[in-house]
Structure formats: C-alpha cells, structure tokens
Design an enzyme around this catalytic site. Structure first.
Site, mmCIF file in Angstrom:
data_model
loop_
_atom_site.group_PDB
_atom_site.id
_atom_site.type_symbol
_atom_site.label_atom_id
_atom_site.label_comp_id
_atom_site.label_asym_id
_atom_site.label_seq_id
_atom_site.Cartn_x
_atom_site.Cartn_y
_atom_site.Cartn_z
ATOM 1 N N ASN A 145 -2.971 4.838 5.723
ATOM 2 C CA ASN A 145 -3.833 4.548 6.874
ATOM 3 C C ASN A 145 -3.113 3.837 8.013
ATOM 4 O O ASN A 145 -3.368 4.101 9.184
ATOM 5 C CB ASN A 145 -5.066 3.752 6.431
ATOM 6 C CG ASN A 145 -4.708 2.434 5.793
ATOM 7 O OD1 ASN A 145 -3.659 2.278 5.168
ATOM 8 N ND2 ASN A 145 -5.592 1.462 5.917
ATOM 9 N N GLU A 242 -2.714 -5.697 -2.075
ATOM 10 C CA GLU A 242 -3.830 -5.726 -1.128
ATOM 11 C C GLU A 242 -4.577 -4.431 -1.353
ATOM 12 O O GLU A 242 -4.092 -3.347 -1.041
ATOM 13 C CB GLU A 242 -3.324 -5.848 0.311
ATOM 14 C CG GLU A 242 -4.427 -6.184 1.302
ATOM 15 C CD GLU A 242 -5.062 -4.934 1.872
ATOM 16 O OE1 GLU A 242 -6.203 -4.620 1.462
ATOM 17 O OE2 GLU A 242 -4.445 -4.276 2.706
ATOM 18 N N CYS A 276 -8.575 -1.007 5.684
ATOM 19 C CA CYS A 276 -9.111 -1.789 4.570
ATOM 20 C C CYS A 276 -10.039 -2.899 5.045
ATOM 21 O O CYS A 276 -10.878 -3.385 4.283
ATOM 22 C CB CYS A 276 -7.978 -2.364 3.745
ATOM 23 S SG CYS A 276 -6.828 -3.397 4.695
ATOM 24 N N GLU A 445 -0.195 -12.306 1.613
ATOM 25 C CA GLU A 445 0.945 -11.988 2.447
ATOM 26 C C GLU A 445 0.744 -12.648 3.801
ATOM 27 O O GLU A 445 -0.355 -13.050 4.154
ATOM 28 C CB GLU A 445 1.100 -10.472 2.602
ATOM 29 C CG GLU A 445 1.319 -9.758 1.276
ATOM 30 C CD GLU A 445 1.509 -8.261 1.433
ATOM 31 O OE1 GLU A 445 1.877 -7.826 2.531
ATOM 32 O OE2 GLU A 445 1.281 -7.534 0.461
#
Length: 469
Positions: A145, A242, A276, A445
């Site tokens: 994405n 993630e 996301c 992160e």
C-alpha cells in the site's frame, strides 16, 4: 525484467512472474521470483557485509543515509513513475507524500542516531555504561500500500544502527525497490549492506526462516504476521510488526462539522482506504448524526475512485459490501463498482462507500476490510463512545473530532490505540512512536523506538580501585 539486487549486483534467479497495472489490469512488467538459492545468496551477502558495516562509526553510517537521500532526490521522477505504475496512486499524492517521506526518513534517522547520547551510571567506585550493538542481518518485508515510504521507514533505522538488510517488497509493488537498488549502487554503498529480492509469500517465508537472519520487521496483515511469528519462534528472533487495523473515529456534537466531515473523507477514502491508519468505524454523537451522515455520503460520491491493488483484493472488498447488505446494512453511498467507459473498467476499482445500521458485533464491523468504506453509528454519551471505539480486537489508530479541549485530552487518553489524532488525521512526527495494540502489532517504530529495536544494549561495568592514601 526486474532482477534481484544481491551483493551490489543484479542477479537473475528463479522463474518470472507478472505485475499488473491496477488501473487497467494490464501486465506492466515481469519480475524474478526468489528461489531458495537466491534467498540464501542474499542472506550470505548481507552476513558477509555485516561486520565491516557494524564497525563503522555511527556518524559515518549517518553520512551514508544522507547520500542515499540525495540519490532519492536525483531519481525522484523515476521513483514517482514506478510507484504510480505499481499502485495506481494519484500523481499529487505520490509527489507530495510517498517519495518525499522516503527522503525524510533517511535524513531524520541520520540526525536521530548521530545525536543520541549513551547512558552511564555512577556508584561509589563503580561505573556502568551501555553500548548498543546491531542485531546483524535483518529481513525487511514491505507491504504494497505504501511500498517506498514503508521500505525507507524500516531501512533507515536498521542501517544507521549497523545492520545489513535483505528486503522483500510485495509481489504487487516491486518497482520503487528496483529503482532504490540502482540508487544504492550509484552511491557506492558497500556491497551486501542492502540486498533486495522479489517474490510471493513463499519467498518471504524462506527469508524469515533462514538461520542467518537475526531479526524480522514486517508491515502487513495480521494473518501474515502470526505466520511469521510462528516461523521464527524456534530461534527466538526479534520481530517488529505493524499489522492490521479496524480504526475508529469519534465525532462529538461540539466539533467543527465541516472540518470533521472533510477530515473523515480523508481518513476513510485516502488511497482507496488502503492505508493501515484509515478509519473504518465512525461513531457520531446523535444530535449531529443525520447531518454528518448525509454530508459524508454526499462527499463520498464526489471522491475520485482509486484502484484496489489487485483483482483478488477488489473481490475481497466487494464481498464485504455484499456481506453488509446480507447483515442488514443501509447503504448511504456507493456499495458497488464504478463504470468509466474506458480502459479503467478492466481495472480493480470499487466505489467509495458509506453504510450504517449494522450491529457492533457484525462481521462487517469486526473484520478489517482495507477498502474505501466505513460504517457510521450514533452514540449518546462520551462513555458510550469510548466503549464503542475500544470494542475491537485491533488497536492501531483512532481519531477524535471535538471543540472541547478537556474532552480532547480526556477521550484521547482513554482510547486503546497506538496513535490517536485530535481534529486531524495522518499527521506524523518521525520522532514519535508508531505501532499498535493487540492484533495491530508488536513493538514500536519511529525515533529512538526504532533504534531500540534494531540494536541491543550491552552493559559494561567497571570497578575502580581506590588509590592508596
């Protein structure tokens, strides 16, 4: 034909597979799929380069990051073209977000690492201090994405921490990684520090299971994340994940309504909902529920459709549209496929969609869809809104729209998510932690959080003898 980048050189290995243009469905390139031999060669190249790269001073590694940032700037247009070809993203988004953020990632982590202080602790006659060592060879698995943005988001801190890497982009979006390989070669980056292989999930599995891979960082679906965790469990490899999200937006009656509607248009429909962080569940306070829903539905019909990444993903999103109808949803906007009357009708498009009327326990409201769609639900009280927003197995992001400062702080701190925005969305400071709770991932992160993952502390303690009187 895109070839692997191993040990600083192009490598042809494995059978070829096609990459499709999501705008039209046409094949745009052929790519080598990494077989066991190619994966092993890439990992060995990274391992051979690891000692010398780790031995460089942090300031020198930071200098390499700055040179790579300059190389990205020099190949800016090529990266934009590659990203658009693979993803079908709008030109404006790619030029103002995806590629610039890649440049910013390298420069930001160069500065963060160069300025990070060491820790030292003093007791009577004892000095303890810590040094940080790289993990070694890191497998970097990147989703489709935001392929360039997320690749650089992982590469920059991994490299500046002293690791070497093997990158596997998504099979759908290898183009920008291939350009980046050329940038690494042109910059003279030592061979083996960055290696890039291509392929499907089977290639990724070979990579994460390789005994000489020391850690794995992955962004993508929760299902794939759990598979990676199982694959590396026997060797207890560090992982940073993630994963998915079923993100909530909470809209209070005291908000700036126009600002909230426009903000939710962005948070639901950006990149065709294939981010996301996108909002799939909206909770709107009852006094403004009808007006908000009407305005959002009207704006949804004005949104230019963006393609899904693949025919398979398009069918997945459409299956959720059908599921919502079967569960009794009321469709306020969209719910089908657009008709363009040109070659885009062979592409992977779905309509931007707004629905309401479903139970919080419906599959549509529980499962991540990853498309341009949201469900809108009314609520009455602040406590109810918080309970509704937190009623999820995920916990990546949330957004709050309110005109009350006290409420903004109060609600934001009670939402169970790794990131919470107030009266905005998708605004990121690269120094802040990024990650989710529960099925949305493990670890953080960003800033020093990334440096903490990509390195391990060693404590050194020295007892100092007292001098003779």
């Amino acid at each position: 034909m895109l070839t692997h980048f191993i040990g600083g050189e192009p490598v042809t290995a494995g059978t070829a597979f096609p990459v499709h243009d999501p705008m039209t469905g046409a094949v745009i390139r052929q790519v080598c799929e990494a077989d066991p031999e190619a994966v092993d060669r890439a990992v060995r190249a990274a391992r051979e380069a690891a000692r010398d790269w780790a031995a460089l001073p942090v300031a020198e590694r930071a200098g390499w990051l700055r040179r790579l940032a300059e190389g990205i700037e020099a190949r800016f247009d090529d990266l934009v073209a590659a990203e658009i070809a693979d993803t079908g993203k709008p030109l404006d988004q790619t030029r103002t977000l995806d590629i610039p953020r890649g440049i910013a990632n390298f420069r930001a982590f160069a500065e963060i690492a160069a300025q990070r202080p060491d820790e030292a602790f003093h007791l009577s006659g004892v000095l303890s201090y810590t040094v940080r060592r790289p993990l070694g060879v890191v497998a970097v698995i990147v989703p489709w994405n935001l392929p360039f943005l997320l690749m650089t988001w992982k590469l920059a801190p991994a490299l500046v921490s002293g690791n070497t890497v093997v990158v596997k982009p998504s099979e759908h979006t290898p183009g920008s990684a291939a350009v980046f390989a050329e940038i690494c070669a042109a910059a003279g980056l030592p061979p083996g520090v960055v290696n890039i292989i291509y392929g499907y999930g089977s290639s990724g599995q070979l990579l994460v299971e390789h005994p000489w891979v020391d850690a794995v960082t992955f962004t993508g679906s929760t299902r794939t994340g759990t598979a990676i965790m199982k694959a590396v469990a026997d060797r207890v490899k560090p992982v940073s994940f993630e994963l998915g999200g079923k993100n909530a937006g909470v809209v209070f009656a005291d908000c700036d309504l126009e600002r909230a509607v426009e903000g939710c248009v962005r948070s639901v429909f950006t990149n065709g909902g294939q981010v996301c962080l996108c909002t799939e569940r909206l909770y709107v306070q009852r006094p403004i529920f009808e007006e908000f829903s009407d305005r959002l539905a009207a704006r949804a019909q004005e949104v230019v459709p963006q393609p899904m990444i693949s025919a398979e993903h398009r069918e997945k999103v459409l299956s959720y549209y059908a599921l919502a109808r079967s569960e009794g949803a009321k469709v306020l906007a969209g719910g089908g496929t657009p008709v363009f009357g040109d070659q885009r009708d062979s592409g992977y498009f779905v309509e931007p969609t707004v629905m309401t009327g479903l139970s919080e326990w419906s599959r549509f409201n529980r499962e991540e869809i990853f498309g341009p769609v949201c469900h809108v639900t009314p609520f009455d009280t602040e406590a109810e809104a918080i309970d509704l927003a937190n009623n999820s197995e995920y916990g990546l992001a949330a957004a709050v729209w309110t005109g009350g400062l006290d409420r903004a702080h109060r609600v934001a701190q009670r939402l169970e998510a790794g990131l919470v925005w107030v009266n905005t969305w998708y605004l990121r400071d690269l120094r802040t932690p990024f990650g989710g709770l529960r099925l949305s991932g493990i670890g953080r992160e960003g800033g020093t959080q990334s440096l903490d993952f990509y390195s391990e502390p060693t404590t050194i303690t020295i007892k100092m003898e007292q001098p003779d009187a």
